[in-house]
Design a protein around this motif. Sequence first.
Motif, PDB file in Angstrom:
ATOM      1  N   LEU A   1       0.817  -1.209   0.000  1.00  0.00           N
ATOM      2  CA  LEU A   1       0.000   0.000   0.000  1.00  0.00           C
ATOM      3  C   LEU A   1       0.852   1.261   0.000  1.00  0.00           C
ATOM      4  N   ARG A   2       2.002   1.219   0.692  1.00  0.00           N
ATOM      5  CA  ARG A   2       2.798   2.429   0.834  1.00  0.00           C
ATOM      6  C   ARG A   2       3.743   2.571  -0.355  1.00  0.00           C
ATOM      7  N   LYS A   3       3.753   3.749  -0.942  1.00  0.00           N
ATOM      8  CA  LYS A   3       4.637   3.986  -2.089  1.00  0.00           C
ATOM      9  C   LYS A   3       6.005   4.385  -1.561  1.00  0.00           C
ATOM     10  N   THR A   4       6.994   3.606  -1.912  1.00  0.00           N
ATOM     11  CA  THR A   4       8.344   3.936  -1.452  1.00  0.00           C
ATOM     12  C   THR A   4       9.270   4.088  -2.647  1.00  0.00           C
ATOM     13  N   ARG A   5      10.395   4.721  -2.420  1.00  0.00           N
ATOM     14  CA  ARG A   5      11.368   4.855  -3.513  1.00  0.00           C
ATOM     15  C   ARG A   5      12.043   3.492  -3.723  1.00  0.00           C
ATOM     16  N   LYS A   6      12.493   3.265  -4.928  1.00  0.00           N
ATOM     17  CA  LYS A   6      13.092   1.973  -5.264  1.00  0.00           C
ATOM     18  C   LYS A   6      14.601   2.023  -5.089  1.00  0.00           C
ATOM     19  N   VAL A   7      15.144   1.046  -4.395  1.00  0.00           N
ATOM     20  CA  VAL A   7      16.581   1.004  -4.144  1.00  0.00           C
ATOM     21  C   VAL A   7      17.117  -0.328  -4.668  1.00  0.00           C
ATOM     22  N   LYS A   8      18.177  -0.283  -5.468  1.00  0.00           N
ATOM     23  CA  LYS A   8      18.729  -1.523  -6.039  1.00  0.00           C
ATOM     24  C   LYS A   8      19.751  -2.132  -5.094  1.00  0.00           C
ATOM     25  N   VAL A   9      19.623  -3.439  -4.874  1.00  0.00           N
ATOM     26  CA  VAL A   9      20.614  -4.178  -4.086  1.00  0.00           C
ATOM     27  C   VAL A   9      21.040  -5.355  -4.945  1.00  0.00           C
ATOM     28  N   GLY A  10      22.183  -5.240  -5.614  1.00  0.00           N
ATOM     29  CA  GLY A  10      22.589  -6.283  -6.560  1.00  0.00           C
ATOM     30  C   GLY A  10      21.500  -6.445  -7.613  1.00  0.00           C
ATOM     31  N   ARG A  11      21.075  -7.706  -7.831  1.00  0.00           N
ATOM     32  CA  ARG A  11      20.052  -7.921  -8.866  1.00  0.00           C
ATOM     33  C   ARG A  11      18.640  -7.779  -8.300  1.00  0.00           C
TER      34      ARG A  11
ATOM     35  N   SER B   1       5.111   7.603   7.984  1.00  0.00           N
ATOM     36  CA  SER B   1       4.277   8.791   7.763  1.00  0.00           C
ATOM     37  C   SER B   1       5.127  10.004   7.370  1.00  0.00           C
ATOM     38  N   LYS B   2       6.464   9.865   7.509  1.00  0.00           N
ATOM     39  CA  LYS B   2       7.333  11.024   7.278  1.00  0.00           C
ATOM     40  C   LYS B   2       8.258  10.881   6.078  1.00  0.00           C
ATOM     41  N   SER B   3       8.381   9.672   5.519  1.00  0.00           N
ATOM     42  CA  SER B   3       9.402   9.472   4.486  1.00  0.00           C
ATOM     43  C   SER B   3       8.967   8.421   3.465  1.00  0.00           C
ATOM     44  N   ASP B   4       9.532   8.514   2.268  1.00  0.00           N
ATOM     45  CA  ASP B   4       9.255   7.486   1.248  1.00  0.00           C
ATOM     46  C   ASP B   4      10.397   6.475   1.170  1.00  0.00           C
ATOM     47  N   ILE B   5      11.276   6.482   2.158  1.00  0.00           N
ATOM     48  CA  ILE B   5      12.408   5.541   2.149  1.00  0.00           C
ATOM     49  C   ILE B   5      11.905   4.132   2.485  1.00  0.00           C
ATOM     50  N   PRO B   6      12.319   3.115   1.708  1.00  0.00           N
ATOM     51  CA  PRO B   6      11.850   1.764   2.000  1.00  0.00           C
ATOM     52  C   PRO B   6      12.282   1.285   3.385  1.00  0.00           C
ATOM     53  N   LEU B   7      11.425   0.467   3.978  1.00  0.00           N
ATOM     54  CA  LEU B   7      11.700  -0.015   5.331  1.00  0.00           C
ATOM     55  C   LEU B   7      12.030  -1.506   5.351  1.00  0.00           C
ATOM     56  N   HIS B   8      13.094  -1.811   6.063  1.00  0.00           N
ATOM     57  CA  HIS B   8      13.504  -3.191   6.348  1.00  0.00           C
ATOM     58  C   HIS B   8      12.896  -3.506   7.706  1.00  0.00           C
TER      59      HIS B   8
ATOM     60  N   ILE C   1       7.150  -5.687  20.247  1.00  0.00           N
ATOM     61  CA  ILE C   1       6.265  -5.346  19.132  1.00  0.00           C
ATOM     62  C   ILE C   1       5.849  -3.882  19.177  1.00  0.00           C
ATOM     63  N   GLU C   2       5.493  -3.408  20.376  1.00  0.00           N
ATOM     64  CA  GLU C   2       4.906  -2.077  20.488  1.00  0.00           C
ATOM     65  C   GLU C   2       5.827  -0.988  19.927  1.00  0.00           C
ATOM     66  N   ARG C   3       7.076  -0.983  20.391  1.00  0.00           N
ATOM     67  CA  ARG C   3       7.995   0.068  19.929  1.00  0.00           C
ATOM     68  C   ARG C   3       8.342  -0.109  18.451  1.00  0.00           C
ATOM     69  N   THR C   4       8.501  -1.372  18.031  1.00  0.00           N
ATOM     70  CA  THR C   4       8.838  -1.624  16.622  1.00  0.00           C
ATOM     71  C   THR C   4       7.719  -1.112  15.710  1.00  0.00           C
ATOM     72  N   VAL C   5       6.485  -1.443  16.065  1.00  0.00           N
ATOM     73  CA  VAL C   5       5.354  -1.036  15.216  1.00  0.00           C
ATOM     74  C   VAL C   5       5.193   0.489  15.242  1.00  0.00           C
ATOM     75  N   MET C   6       5.303   1.076  16.428  1.00  0.00           N
ATOM     76  CA  MET C   6       5.151   2.541  16.538  1.00  0.00           C
ATOM     77  C   MET C   6       6.223   3.267  15.736  1.00  0.00           C
ATOM     78  N   ALA C   7       7.465   2.835  15.887  1.00  0.00           N
ATOM     79  CA  ALA C   7       8.567   3.536  15.221  1.00  0.00           C
ATOM     80  C   ALA C   7       8.426   3.438  13.701  1.00  0.00           C
ATOM     81  N   ASN C   8       8.118   2.251  13.200  1.00  0.00           N
ATOM     82  CA  ASN C   8       7.997   2.093  11.739  1.00  0.00           C
ATOM     83  C   ASN C   8       6.795   2.844  11.186  1.00  0.00           C
TER      84      ASN C   8
END
Length: 366
Positions: A9-19, A201-208, A189-196
């Motif tokens: 659902l979230r549009k993020t920028r595309k980052v290449k990692v090898g292939r 909501s602030k950036s289009d950087i892809p999330l690991h 879980i709580e902090r992980t979910v909140m932080a991500n």
Amino acid sequence: MGCSSHGKLRKTRKVKVGRFSIGGSSPVSVQSMCNTDTRDLKATVDQIRRLEEAGCEIIRVAVPDMEAASNLGRIKRAISIPLVADIHFDWRLAIESVRQGVDKVRINPGNIGDRDKVKEVVGVCRSAGIPIRIGVNAGSLKALKDKPRPAWKPFDWARQMVKEALDEVRTLERLNFRDIVVSLKADDIERTVMANTLFASKSDIPLHLGVTEAGSFLAGTVKSSLGIGLLLTRGIGDTVRVSLTEDPAMQVRAAYEILKSLGLRLYGPDLVSCPTCGRCQVNVGKVIHELEDRIYSDRNLLKQSEGMKIAVMGCVVNGPGEARSADFGVAGGKGRGIWIEKGKQIKVVKESEWVNEVIRKIRSAK
Ligand code: SF4
């Protein structure tokens, strides 16, 4: 492994990692991390090859010193998936890792040092055309350095994690470097979910995504499934790593099972088996474990069995009914079972041959 029809659902920028690509419209990828000593070339390469067979798409290794860093080129040449160098404390290890040809560098802003060192790492990554993951962990925040653990509420933690990630992002982007992936991990879980969620909501950087140090196989898988699953159902997350105190191949499997259960990726068959009861006169558990070992350690079998429903049932009371709704399966008797395909009873197969028969059937399927 295959990709299902569901999109993110979230549009993020595309980052290449090898292939591979992370973000954009790429499927959510599965990563793992070796638990071998990176200085031990053979052990590390053997483990990565085993993880490749299990479907791992990006592999990270620890780079604790220069000896480990100087092994990375040889490791990379011996494997076929992108290699990520995990760097803590010493920026020079990042520089050497890039020189060795890694496909991505992970740095922890909490311990990599001052901006000039980060700047130098950015410079070599840019020249090599590889991305950087900014990996923020709740346990090693800059704000906590040499301080006692603060009495923060979960949201205070999340806000600080996001702040430190965005500070680092700004440093990189001011240097005109945009090939960035971010991770924000806590051991709950709580902090992980909140932080991500806040970061998304602030950036289009892809999330690991990952819940760090999630724990033993069962506890860690439950915790990771909930944390990663909650985020993915909100459309947040571009690549996942499940951290378990367990064989990394099981981490890969757990990650795929999470993605599969959410309809985001295809991975092997849907193996249906009964819990067994007093009526059972065959060893269903042994058959299922052997089947899983065979299928989940063989990339070809995984691919060929993708989307198949295979039933292994303990007896003929409920067994044939369940097996009939599967593509094929077997329902036990005493030391043997009825083999059923597409709802029809085909033959009787000895219990000792069940695993081989299922494997043969997968291999012969169109
Ligand atoms: S399929 Fe048969 S053996 Fe398995 S749980 Fe049901 S009744 Fe028991």
